[in-house]
Design an enzyme around this catalytic site. Structure first.
Site, PDB file in Angstrom:
ATOM      1  N   HIS A  93       0.819  -1.220   0.000  1.00  0.00           N
ATOM      2  CA  HIS A  93       0.000   0.000   0.000  1.00  0.00           C
ATOM      3  C   HIS A  93       0.851   1.269   0.000  1.00  0.00           C
ATOM      4  O   HIS A  93       0.374   2.349   0.348  1.00  0.00           O
ATOM      5  CB  HIS A  93      -0.994  -0.017   1.163  1.00  0.00           C
ATOM      6  CG  HIS A  93      -2.237  -0.778   0.797  1.00  0.00           C
ATOM      7  ND1 HIS A  93      -2.181  -1.979   0.133  1.00  0.00           N
ATOM      8  CD2 HIS A  93      -3.553  -0.514   0.961  1.00  0.00           C
ATOM      9  CE1 HIS A  93      -3.414  -2.419  -0.083  1.00  0.00           C
ATOM     10  NE2 HIS A  93      -4.264  -1.534   0.412  1.00  0.00           N
ATOM     11  N   ASP A 156      -5.944   4.896  10.018  1.00  0.00           N
ATOM     12  CA  ASP A 156      -7.371   5.014   9.663  1.00  0.00           C
ATOM     13  C   ASP A 156      -7.865   3.764   8.955  1.00  0.00           C
ATOM     14  O   ASP A 156      -8.988   3.324   9.142  1.00  0.00           O
ATOM     15  CB  ASP A 156      -7.589   6.198   8.706  1.00  0.00           C
ATOM     16  CG  ASP A 156      -7.308   7.510   9.380  1.00  0.00           C
ATOM     17  OD1 ASP A 156      -7.279   7.556  10.620  1.00  0.00           O
ATOM     18  OD2 ASP A 156      -7.102   8.504   8.653  1.00  0.00           O
ATOM     19  N   GLU A 269      -9.506  13.894  14.918  1.00  0.00           N
ATOM     20  CA  GLU A 269      -8.960  14.124  13.570  1.00  0.00           C
ATOM     21  C   GLU A 269      -9.685  15.320  12.963  1.00  0.00           C
ATOM     22  O   GLU A 269     -10.542  15.936  13.611  1.00  0.00           O
ATOM     23  CB  GLU A 269      -9.163  12.891  12.671  1.00  0.00           C
ATOM     24  CG  GLU A 269      -8.198  11.767  12.939  1.00  0.00           C
ATOM     25  CD  GLU A 269      -7.995  10.834  11.748  1.00  0.00           C
ATOM     26  OE1 GLU A 269      -8.481  11.145  10.634  1.00  0.00           O
ATOM     27  OE2 GLU A 269      -7.336   9.795  11.937  1.00  0.00           O
TER      28      GLU A 269
HETATM   29  P1  FAD Z   1       4.264  -1.916   2.037  1.00  0.00           P
HETATM   30  O1  FAD Z   1       3.779  -0.825   1.159  1.00  0.00           O
HETATM   31  O2  FAD Z   1       4.168  -3.277   1.526  1.00  0.00           O
HETATM   32  O3  FAD Z   1       5.762  -1.612   2.506  1.00  0.00           O
HETATM   33  C1  FAD Z   1       6.149  -0.316   2.937  1.00  0.00           C
HETATM   34  C2  FAD Z   1       7.649  -0.296   3.273  1.00  0.00           C
HETATM   35  O4  FAD Z   1       7.869  -1.082   4.431  1.00  0.00           O
HETATM   36  C3  FAD Z   1       8.527  -0.902   2.181  1.00  0.00           C
HETATM   37  O5  FAD Z   1       9.765  -0.248   2.152  1.00  0.00           O
HETATM   38  C4  FAD Z   1       8.694  -2.341   2.632  1.00  0.00           C
HETATM   39  O6  FAD Z   1       9.882  -2.917   2.128  1.00  0.00           O
HETATM   40  C5  FAD Z   1       8.745  -2.163   4.143  1.00  0.00           C
HETATM   41  N1  FAD Z   1       8.223  -3.325   4.851  1.00  0.00           N
HETATM   42  C6  FAD Z   1       7.053  -3.968   4.669  1.00  0.00           C
HETATM   43  N2  FAD Z   1       6.938  -4.976   5.546  1.00  0.00           N
HETATM   44  C7  FAD Z   1       8.053  -4.956   6.301  1.00  0.00           C
HETATM   45  C8  FAD Z   1       8.524  -5.734   7.378  1.00  0.00           C
HETATM   46  N3  FAD Z   1       7.832  -6.758   7.861  1.00  0.00           N
HETATM   47  N4  FAD Z   1       9.714  -5.422   7.923  1.00  0.00           N
HETATM   48  C9  FAD Z   1      10.454  -4.394   7.454  1.00  0.00           C
HETATM   49  N5  FAD Z   1      10.068  -3.628   6.423  1.00  0.00           N
HETATM   50  C10 FAD Z   1       8.867  -3.908   5.862  1.00  0.00           C
HETATM   51  N6  FAD Z   1      -0.559   5.470   7.196  1.00  0.00           N
HETATM   52  C11 FAD Z   1      -0.795   5.989   8.413  1.00  0.00           C
HETATM   53  O7  FAD Z   1       0.141   6.222   9.187  1.00  0.00           O
HETATM   54  N7  FAD Z   1      -2.073   6.277   8.816  1.00  0.00           N
HETATM   55  C12 FAD Z   1      -3.155   6.013   8.040  1.00  0.00           C
HETATM   56  O8  FAD Z   1      -4.277   6.271   8.453  1.00  0.00           O
HETATM   57  C13 FAD Z   1      -2.935   5.438   6.767  1.00  0.00           C
HETATM   58  N8  FAD Z   1      -3.972   5.122   5.964  1.00  0.00           N
HETATM   59  C14 FAD Z   1      -3.732   4.564   4.755  1.00  0.00           C
HETATM   60  C15 FAD Z   1      -4.834   4.228   3.943  1.00  0.00           C
HETATM   61  C16 FAD Z   1      -4.627   3.651   2.720  1.00  0.00           C
HETATM   62  C17 FAD Z   1      -5.817   3.283   1.874  1.00  0.00           C
HETATM   63  C18 FAD Z   1      -3.306   3.450   2.246  1.00  0.00           C
HETATM   64  C19 FAD Z   1      -3.078   2.881   0.884  1.00  0.00           C
HETATM   65  C20 FAD Z   1      -2.210   3.795   3.017  1.00  0.00           C
HETATM   66  C21 FAD Z   1      -2.407   4.341   4.287  1.00  0.00           C
HETATM   67  N9  FAD Z   1      -1.353   4.675   5.122  1.00  0.00           N
HETATM   68  C22 FAD Z   1      -1.593   5.202   6.365  1.00  0.00           C
HETATM   69  C23 FAD Z   1       0.042   4.530   4.679  1.00  0.00           C
HETATM   70  C24 FAD Z   1       0.600   3.183   5.120  1.00  0.00           C
HETATM   71  O9  FAD Z   1       0.805   3.166   6.514  1.00  0.00           O
HETATM   72  C25 FAD Z   1       1.967   2.910   4.474  1.00  0.00           C
HETATM   73  O10 FAD Z   1       1.928   3.049   3.088  1.00  0.00           O
HETATM   74  C26 FAD Z   1       2.424   1.494   4.838  1.00  0.00           C
HETATM   75  O11 FAD Z   1       3.768   1.334   4.503  1.00  0.00           O
HETATM   76  C27 FAD Z   1       1.621   0.471   4.069  1.00  0.00           C
HETATM   77  O12 FAD Z   1       1.729  -0.779   4.697  1.00  0.00           O
HETATM   78  P2  FAD Z   1       1.974  -2.052   3.798  1.00  0.00           P
HETATM   79  O13 FAD Z   1       1.846  -3.211   4.707  1.00  0.00           O
HETATM   80  O14 FAD Z   1       1.147  -2.064   2.584  1.00  0.00           O
HETATM   81  O15 FAD Z   1       3.525  -1.814   3.448  1.00  0.00           O
END
Ligand code: FAD
Length: 517
Positions: A93, A156, A269
């Site tokens: 994400h 969120d 918020e």
């Molecule tokens: P990914 O996108 O898969 O990875 C993000 C980064 O973390 C990459 O560099 C990856 O290599 C690294 N990573 C992933 N897993 C691990 C692991 N286990 N160990 C070490 N590194 C790792 N953020 C907020 O703070 N508050 C919000 O309310 C919020 N709402 C969101 C709503 C939506 C619809 C979306 C799309 C994003 C939102 N985000 C929010 C942002 C979100 O927190 C970050 O984009 C987060 O990184 C996404 O998590 P993911 O599991 O998809 O990580």
């Protein structure tokens, strides 16, 4: 096997090369890496995309590790090649390719959360152990149904993994009270870029612990996190009120986040919306329940281009009689200066409240706007700059809206642990500004390129105006920009990298360091 892979990781190899793999290659790779999980080098397309939809890459293979052992093996295997990189992918994400590894190995971390079995007593509270690839929505359901407990600090939207948000911060309407998610874990298990599996906390291997928290995946892969929990309330009253003036909105929001617990709401918020009847960007975006009767007259009295919505929530239990809840809410709202006749509220279960964005996700998927590009921009803006940010950015550049929420709400710096890798603006109060753009393929709207340019214009405005701000979920392409971002934390960040991932194998999609021998 390594020699074979080296052909692949050189950018100028022909596509024919990519076709050469066969089942044998997969099984040889599995053997070479000593994997108990699986490796897939055919259906890797999803790992070359992300929610942002702005970048694409071609991973060599996607590995579904069966545990920390597999992750360590993959990293050690990569370290034997001069070029191979490894990216942990949570739920993908990210917006700007941060979880990608072009021609590298992607570890698909996503799993359902069943890691912990017990509540763990922790100093004066409780914690649970969850896998780094667990989705927060599963952690929530599991904790509430098993124990009646719940993590304290959220995002969120909960379709994100534990490792993905802990690598950034994890912020939402509870951050003002408990700090970001990175301030709500007491221990991690991490596989470092050296291939070592290490348990760390603020007393054990503390440098690794704090560098990994908010560390953009640069130092190790989080395989387990110990997350603080507390008794989950049954119910939530979720309320929105509207302001015409930004200074009144910010003063009220700041007064709520600086009250002690019990004297304030449990969630605070806010967002900016367009002063018009536009169904996506305007007055209707304030409604909590589309079936509610809605009279926009109070808002039509103002000719400001944008208005402000303060969003708050109060926890309560089913045993509380409704008049007690009403009285508490009235008392808290009574101190605020929102516009008359602009109070909207609903009561829902705690779990439904935390999963509220799931409904929006379903609708966005049905409308075809979940899978289109999302050029999002997230910033932390200091209290000293937020009034000017409103004047130059919300009221001018974004006066017509962005096709999605424009969040703005204050948080307290003292709730963040300064030893973690996240960099923040100065001052005790700063604001998260989240520009969550959605692009509708069926409507005439600005191109994605124009939206990216508008994001750059906003950043340039902040720089030119001398605002005190930092990008959240940062994305830069040059080392100079990263140096600027980290400021006086840069040398420490580089030192931690040389200690825990000296060959720069991990998280290449962040574009901070380049893989080397
Ligand atoms: P990914 O996108 O898969 O990875 C993000 C980064 O973390 C990459 O560099 C990856 O290599 C690294 N990573 C992933 N897993 C691990 C692991 N286990 N160990 C070490 N590194 C790792 N953020 C907020 O703070 N508050 C919000 O309310 C919020 N709402 C969101 C709503 C939506 C619809 C979306 C799309 C994003 C939102 N985000 C929010 C942002 C979100 O927190 C970050 O984009 C987060 O990184 C996404 O998590 P993911 O599991 O998809 O990580």
């Amino acid at each position: 096997m390594i020699a074979y892979l080296e052909h692949f990781v050189h950018e100028n190899d022909s596509d024919a090369m990519l076709q050469q793999e066969d089942e044998e290659t997969a099984s040889r790779l599995c053997q070479a890496m000593d994997l108990q999980g699986t490796i897939d080098y055919r259906s890797t397309g999803y790992a070359g995309k992300d929610f942002g939809g702005l970048h694409a890459s071609t991973p060599f293979a996607v590995i579904r590790p069966s545990g920390s052992h597999d992750i360590a093996s993959v990293i050690r295997f990569a370290s034997q090649s001069p070029n191979l990189t490894v990216a942990a992918r949570g739920n993908g994400h990210s917006i700007n390719g941060q979880a990608m590894a072009n021609r590298g190995l992607v570890l698909d971390m996503k799993e359902s959360s069943d890691a912990g079995i017990d509540l763990i007593r922790y100093t004066d509270g409780y914690a649970v152990d969850v896998g780094g690839g667990a989705l927060w929505e599963d952690v929530l359901r599991w904790c509430v149904s098993e124990f009646g407990y719940s993590p304290r600090s959220w995002t969120d939207y909960l379709g994100l993994t534990v490792g993905g948000t802990l690598s950034n911060a994890g912020v939402s309407g509870q951050t003002f009270r408990y700090g970001p998610q990175t301030s709500n874990v007491t221990e991690l298990e991490v596989v470092t870029g050296n291939g070592d599996t290490v348990i760390c906390s603020d007393t054990q291997n503390s440098e690794l612990f704090f560098s990994v928290l908010g560390g953009l995946g640069q130092f190790g892969i989080i395989t387990r996190a110990r997350v603080l929990v507390q008794p989950a309330p049954d119910m939530v009253r979720w309320i929105r009120v509207v302001y015409s003036e930004f200074d009144e909105f910010t003063q009220d929001a700041e007064s709520l986040i600086t009250q002690s617990e019990g004297e304030s709401f449990d969630y605070v918020e806010g967002f900016v919306f367009v002063n018009s009847d536009d169904p996506v960007n305007g007055w209707p975006s304030v409604l909590l329940n589309p079936d509610h009767a809605f009279d926009p007259t109070p808002m039509t009295r103002f000719d400001n281009p944008v208005l402000y919505c303060l969003e708050v929530a109060l926890h309560y239990n089913k045993g509380n009689c409704s008049t007690t809840v009403d009285t508490r809410v009235e008392k808290l709202l009574g101190r605020l200066r929102f516009m008359e006749d602009t109070q909207f509220q609903v009561d829902l279960t705690y779990v439904d409240f935390l999963l509220r964005v799931k409904e929006a996700e379903k609708q966005a998927k049905a409308n075809g706007i979940w899978d289109t590009p999302h050029p999002w921009l997230n910033l932390f803006v200091s209290k000293t700059s937020i009034m000017d940010f409103d004047r130059f950015v919300f009221k001018k550049i974004l006066k017509d809206g962005i096709g999605g929420p424009m969040l703005v709400y204050p948080i307290l710096r003292s709730k963040w642990d300064e030893r973690a890798s996240i960099v923040l603006p100065e001052g005790e109060i700063f604001y998260i500004v989240a520009l969550l753009r959605f692009t509708n393929p069926y409507q005439k709207s600005p191109s994605v390129r124009d939206l990216v340019l508008q994001n750059q214009e906003i950043i340039q405005t902040c720089v030119r105006s001398g605002f005190d701000f930092k990008l959240y979920l940062p994305h830069y392409n040059t080392e100079d920009d990263w140096k600027q971002h980290f400021g006086d934390r840069w040398l420490w960040f580089v030192e931690m990298k040389s200690r825990y991932d000296p060959m720069a194998i991990l998280a290449p999609g962040q574009k901070i360091f380049t893989r080397h021998d």
